[in-house]
Every structure is written in structure tokens, then in C-alpha cells.
Design a protein around this motif. Structure first.
Motif, mmCIF file in Angstrom:
data_model
loop_
_atom_site.group_PDB
_atom_site.id
_atom_site.type_symbol
_atom_site.label_atom_id
_atom_site.label_comp_id
_atom_site.label_asym_id
_atom_site.label_seq_id
_atom_site.Cartn_x
_atom_site.Cartn_y
_atom_site.Cartn_z
ATOM 1 N N PRO A 158 0.849 -1.198 0.000
ATOM 2 C CA PRO A 158 0.000 0.000 0.000
ATOM 3 C C PRO A 158 0.884 1.247 0.000
ATOM 4 C CG PRO A 158 -0.738 -1.561 1.660
ATOM 5 C CD PRO A 158 0.572 -2.072 1.148
ATOM 6 N N TYR A 159 0.503 2.222 -0.807
ATOM 7 C CA TYR A 159 1.327 3.410 -0.958
ATOM 8 C C TYR A 159 0.434 4.575 -1.381
ATOM 9 C CZ TYR A 159 5.351 6.253 -2.340
ATOM 10 O OH TYR A 159 6.292 7.238 -2.430
ATOM 11 N N GLN A 160 0.775 5.758 -0.948
ATOM 12 C CA GLN A 160 0.057 6.956 -1.373
ATOM 13 C C GLN A 160 0.973 7.790 -2.245
ATOM 14 O OE1 GLN A 160 -1.478 8.862 2.196
ATOM 15 N NE2 GLN A 160 -3.384 7.744 1.960
ATOM 16 N N PHE A 161 0.719 7.732 -3.554
ATOM 17 C CA PHE A 161 1.488 8.560 -4.474
ATOM 18 C C PHE A 161 1.106 10.020 -4.234
ATOM 19 C CE2 PHE A 161 1.448 4.504 -6.838
ATOM 20 C CZ PHE A 161 2.812 4.365 -7.078
ATOM 21 N N THR A 162 2.056 10.911 -4.398
ATOM 22 C CA THR A 162 1.828 12.336 -4.165
ATOM 23 C C THR A 162 1.623 13.076 -5.484
ATOM 24 O OG1 THR A 162 4.175 12.898 -4.324
ATOM 25 C CG2 THR A 162 3.334 12.244 -2.134
ATOM 26 N N ASN A 163 1.188 14.318 -5.372
ATOM 27 C CA ASN A 163 1.086 15.158 -6.565
ATOM 28 C C ASN A 163 2.446 15.352 -7.211
ATOM 29 O OD1 ASN A 163 -1.700 15.527 -6.618
ATOM 30 N ND2 ASN A 163 -1.607 17.264 -5.204
ATOM 31 N N ASP A 164 3.494 15.448 -6.393
ATOM 32 C CA ASP A 164 4.846 15.576 -6.939
ATOM 33 C C ASP A 164 5.230 14.343 -7.757
ATOM 34 O OD1 ASP A 164 5.198 18.079 -5.833
ATOM 35 O OD2 ASP A 164 6.387 17.360 -4.130
ATOM 36 N N SER A 165 4.884 13.158 -7.258
ATOM 37 C CA SER A 165 5.241 11.946 -7.998
ATOM 38 C C SER A 165 4.455 11.834 -9.304
ATOM 39 C CB SER A 165 5.089 10.691 -7.140
ATOM 40 O OG SER A 165 3.775 10.532 -6.662
ATOM 41 N N VAL A 166 3.203 12.248 -9.312
ATOM 42 C CA VAL A 166 2.432 12.194 -10.557
ATOM 43 C C VAL A 166 2.947 13.240 -11.548
ATOM 44 C CG1 VAL A 166 0.452 13.714 -10.066
ATOM 45 C CG2 VAL A 166 0.126 11.717 -11.487
ATOM 46 N N GLN A 167 3.392 14.381 -11.048
ATOM 47 C CA GLN A 167 3.983 15.392 -11.941
ATOM 48 C C GLN A 167 5.292 14.882 -12.534
ATOM 49 O OE1 GLN A 167 4.113 18.951 -9.531
ATOM 50 N NE2 GLN A 167 2.011 19.487 -10.041
#
Length: 186
Positions: A158-167
Motif C-alpha cells: 500500500p502506498y500513497q502517491f503524491t502530486n509531486d510523484s504524478v507530476q
């Protein structure tokens, strides 16, 4: 509008050197081998060009899987062009109808999607669940203002990708689209 991968990535701080180098190699191979690669099927063509780049993405983004999907011949479906961690999708010839499942929705909406718990969404490929992917993030591969595929990454825990990672993933996808432009029929 982005005119070249070099112009887009010129500040040097946006992409790690490992990715920048891998993208440059893919771009060079795509240009040099375009005529030869037209005679190879899409899966073999993409696999040849992407393996090193996908390994670099795994390392830089600290993910377990990376997958590139491109339009199939009839362009109503996406096929798994190259992958690290989900090789069964290539062996089984998985195709994703546009608008369906995780990747199909990204392709038709041209929007980024982050899913913290894969069990809560519809997926077309049973391999995503069978391999144990828990969290996934995907972005459209775009070229000339149109979607030419999907790039997605996943984690087995389980992991929560961040807005920075999606950018960051979108930046990689944008550069990748430019690098493989000679191989795409747009």
C-alpha cells in the motif's frame, strides 16, 4: 508547446540524469532504427527500446512495476508495449479497450489517475491483481496534443502517491512521447 525533449528537459533539475540518459538513448535508437523497426512487430520493437528506460524509471521513482501501453493496430484498444514487473501481460497479449479499466480511462480522458487501493477500482487485466499490485498511478503519453498511449507505475505494498510523484511521471511520459515519436503513427 514542447518542441523537443531537450528543450523540455533543458533545466537539468527536472529529470534525474539516469532518466535523461535513458530517454536520450531511446530517442537515438528510435531515429536510427526507424526503418528497420517498421518490419518488427510492435511488442518486439517497444521491448527492445524500453527495457533500460523502464528499469531507470523503477529505480528513480522507487516502484515495483512500470508499464507502457500504446494503441493497437485498430486503435480501439491499448496493448502492453513494454513492462517491468508485469511481463505476463505481454506474454498473454493483454489488450485494454479504450475507456475501460484504469489505463483505458486515462487514454480517453487524457487525465492522470492515482489509485491508493487497486481493489477499489475496475481493472481489465486480471494480472494487475494477480501479481499483487496494491497502489498504482498512471498518466497519458501525449504527442502533438493528442494521447498516444499510457504510462503507469505500481507498488506491491500500500502506498500513497503524491502530486509531486504524478507530476514527475507526467514529465517522464512527455519526454518519452517525444523520444518515441518516430515509432508512432501520429
Amino acid at each position: 508547446m514542447i518542441r523537443s525533449r531537450k528543450e523540455y528537459c533543458k533545466d537539468g533539475c527536472r529529470l534525474p540524469i539516469l532518466l535523461s540518459t535513458s530517454l536520450a538513448q531511446v530517442e537515438k535508437a528510435a531515429k536510427v532504427n526507424y526503418q528497420h523497426l517498421q518490419n518488427i512487430n510492435n511488442t518486439a520493437r517497444c521491448d527492445l527500446l524500453f527495457k533500460k528506460l523502464l528499469h531507470s524509471i523503477c529505480e528513480v521513482m522507487n516502484v515495483d512495476t512500470v508499464t507502457v501501453l500504446l494503441p493497437a493496430e485498430k486503435e480501439q484498444q491499448l496493448f502492453v508495449c513494454a513492462t517491468i514487473g508485469l511481463e505476463e501481460e505481454i506474454r498473454e497479449g493483454i489488450q485494454i479497450p479504450l475507456g475501460c479499466g484504469f489505463a483505458g480511462k486515462i487514454a480517453t480522458s487524457a487525465k492522470r489517475i492515482i489509485v491508493d487501493d487497486l481493489s477499489k477500482i475496475e481493472v481489465v487485466s486480471p494480472i494487475l491483481r494477480n501479481k499483487g499490485i496494491r497502489s498504482i498511478m498512471g498518466v497519458p503519453l501525449q504527442l502533438k496534443d493528442q494521447v498516444c498511449g499510457v504510462l503507469h507505475v505500481g507498488k506491491f505494498c500500500p502506498y500513497q502517491f503524491t502530486n509531486d510523484s504524478v507530476q514527475q511521471l507526467q514529465l517522464i511520459a512527455d519526454c518519452m512521447g517525444l523520444a518515441i515519436e518516430p515509432l508512432l503513427k501520429i
